[in-house]
Design a protein around this motif. Structure first.
Motif, PDB file in Angstrom:
ATOM      1  N   HIS A 232       0.836  -1.209   0.000  1.00  0.00           N
ATOM      2  CA  HIS A 232       0.000   0.000   0.000  1.00  0.00           C
ATOM      3  C   HIS A 232       0.868   1.255   0.000  1.00  0.00           C
ATOM      4  N   LEU A 233       1.972   1.218   0.736  1.00  0.00           N
ATOM      5  CA  LEU A 233       2.861   2.381   0.777  1.00  0.00           C
ATOM      6  C   LEU A 233       3.517   2.625  -0.579  1.00  0.00           C
ATOM      7  N   GLY A 234       3.864   1.556  -1.276  1.00  0.00           N
ATOM      8  CA  GLY A 234       4.408   1.715  -2.623  1.00  0.00           C
ATOM      9  C   GLY A 234       3.405   2.363  -3.561  1.00  0.00           C
ATOM     10  N   ASN A 235       2.159   1.925  -3.463  1.00  0.00           N
ATOM     11  CA  ASN A 235       1.100   2.533  -4.276  1.00  0.00           C
ATOM     12  C   ASN A 235       0.885   3.994  -3.885  1.00  0.00           C
ATOM     13  N   ALA A 236       0.910   4.272  -2.580  1.00  0.00           N
ATOM     14  CA  ALA A 236       0.721   5.646  -2.105  1.00  0.00           C
ATOM     15  C   ALA A 236       1.845   6.548  -2.607  1.00  0.00           C
ATOM     16  N   ARG A 237       3.046   6.046  -2.565  1.00  0.00           N
ATOM     17  CA  ARG A 237       4.193   6.854  -3.036  1.00  0.00           C
ATOM     18  C   ARG A 237       4.056   7.161  -4.528  1.00  0.00           C
ATOM     19  N   ARG A 238       3.654   6.161  -5.306  1.00  0.00           N
ATOM     20  CA  ARG A 238       3.457   6.371  -6.753  1.00  0.00           C
ATOM     21  C   ARG A 238       2.355   7.390  -6.999  1.00  0.00           C
ATOM     22  N   LEU A 239       1.234   7.239  -6.308  1.00  0.00           N
ATOM     23  CA  LEU A 239       0.119   8.168  -6.472  1.00  0.00           C
ATOM     24  C   LEU A 239       0.501   9.579  -6.027  1.00  0.00           C
TER      25      LEU A 239
ATOM     26  N   GLY B  74       3.441  10.883  -6.191  1.00  0.00           N
ATOM     27  CA  GLY B  74       4.266  11.433  -7.268  1.00  0.00           C
ATOM     28  C   GLY B  74       3.416  11.914  -8.429  1.00  0.00           C
ATOM     29  N   GLU B  75       2.435  11.102  -8.809  1.00  0.00           N
ATOM     30  CA  GLU B  75       1.546  11.480  -9.918  1.00  0.00           C
ATOM     31  C   GLU B  75       0.709  12.710  -9.575  1.00  0.00           C
ATOM     32  N   ALA B  76       0.345  12.859  -8.309  1.00  0.00           N
ATOM     33  CA  ALA B  76      -0.485  13.992  -7.881  1.00  0.00           C
ATOM     34  C   ALA B  76       0.364  15.216  -7.528  1.00  0.00           C
ATOM     35  N   GLY B  77       1.683  15.055  -7.536  1.00  0.00           N
ATOM     36  CA  GLY B  77       2.553  16.165  -7.165  1.00  0.00           C
ATOM     37  C   GLY B  77       2.498  16.500  -5.683  1.00  0.00           C
TER      38      GLY B  77
END
Length: 199
Positions: A77-84, A86-89
């Protein structure tokens, strides 16, 4: 049950709203397994383009998974949160995800991995700041505290002190109790007990 009713009726927005309410309620009641199921359902119901909402859900699911003793699921979940993030700035959210990832690795005894993750986060935070001051002081100070704690676990108190000092310098008068306590602990481990007592 209300969420299920809306899901079967095809009312996505109401189903999502009720699913999130159920997840948060189960989280408050420490019903971790049910909260995780509800957060997973909320991810499936949410619009993939709504990065902010998905980020919020992933962060909440990571916290619950960690509390439930499921570090692998929390890390996912943390990996997904980090990616999101980044995408959301949203750099502050990215730094929070990095810190939580480092903390989990440290708790699991994966100290070299924790040090690597936390160093990457600190480098990212320092690089984004103007004139040497990170733009997200609380998140930066939290990373400094986590780095100091991890260095203590690695038997490197001499390096831990500098990270505590960095975090305290960034926060100034708003220093958190956790960071102040960590500095006191570092100083005590280094044999500087009089200074530690002043922290």
């Amino acid at each position: 049950e209300v969420a299920l009713h809306h899901r079967t009726a095809g009312n996505q927005s109401q189903a999502l709203e009720w699913t999130l309410l159920a997840a948060r309620r189960n989280a408050r009641l420490c019903n971790h397994e049910e909260a995780l199921r509800e957060y997973q359902a909320a991810l499936e119901l949410s619009d993939r383009s709504d990065r902010r909402l998905r980020l919020e859900i992933e962060e909440a699911a990571a916290q619950i998974a960690e509390a439930a003793g499921q570090p692998e699921q929390a890390l996912a979940h943390l990996g997904n949160a980090r990616r999101l993030a980044g995408e959301a700035g949203d750099e502050a959210a990215a730094l929070r995800s990095i810190g939580a990832t480092g903390r989990i690795h440290n708790v699991r005894g994966e100290v070299p991995r924790a040090l690597k993750v936390l160093k990457e986060g600190l480098t990212q935070a320092e690089a984004s700041g103007a004139s040497g001051s990170p733009p997200h002081p609380r998140e930066y100070a939290s990373l400094c505290r986590l780095m100091a704690q991890t260095l203590l676990n690695a038997g490197q108190p001499e390096n831990a002190e500098s990270y505590c000092a960095k975090g305290l310098a960034v926060l100034g008068d708003e220093a958190t109790a956790g960071l102040t306590w960590t500095m006191g602990h570092v100083l005590a481990v280094k044999g500087r007990r009089a200074e530690a007592l002043r922290c």
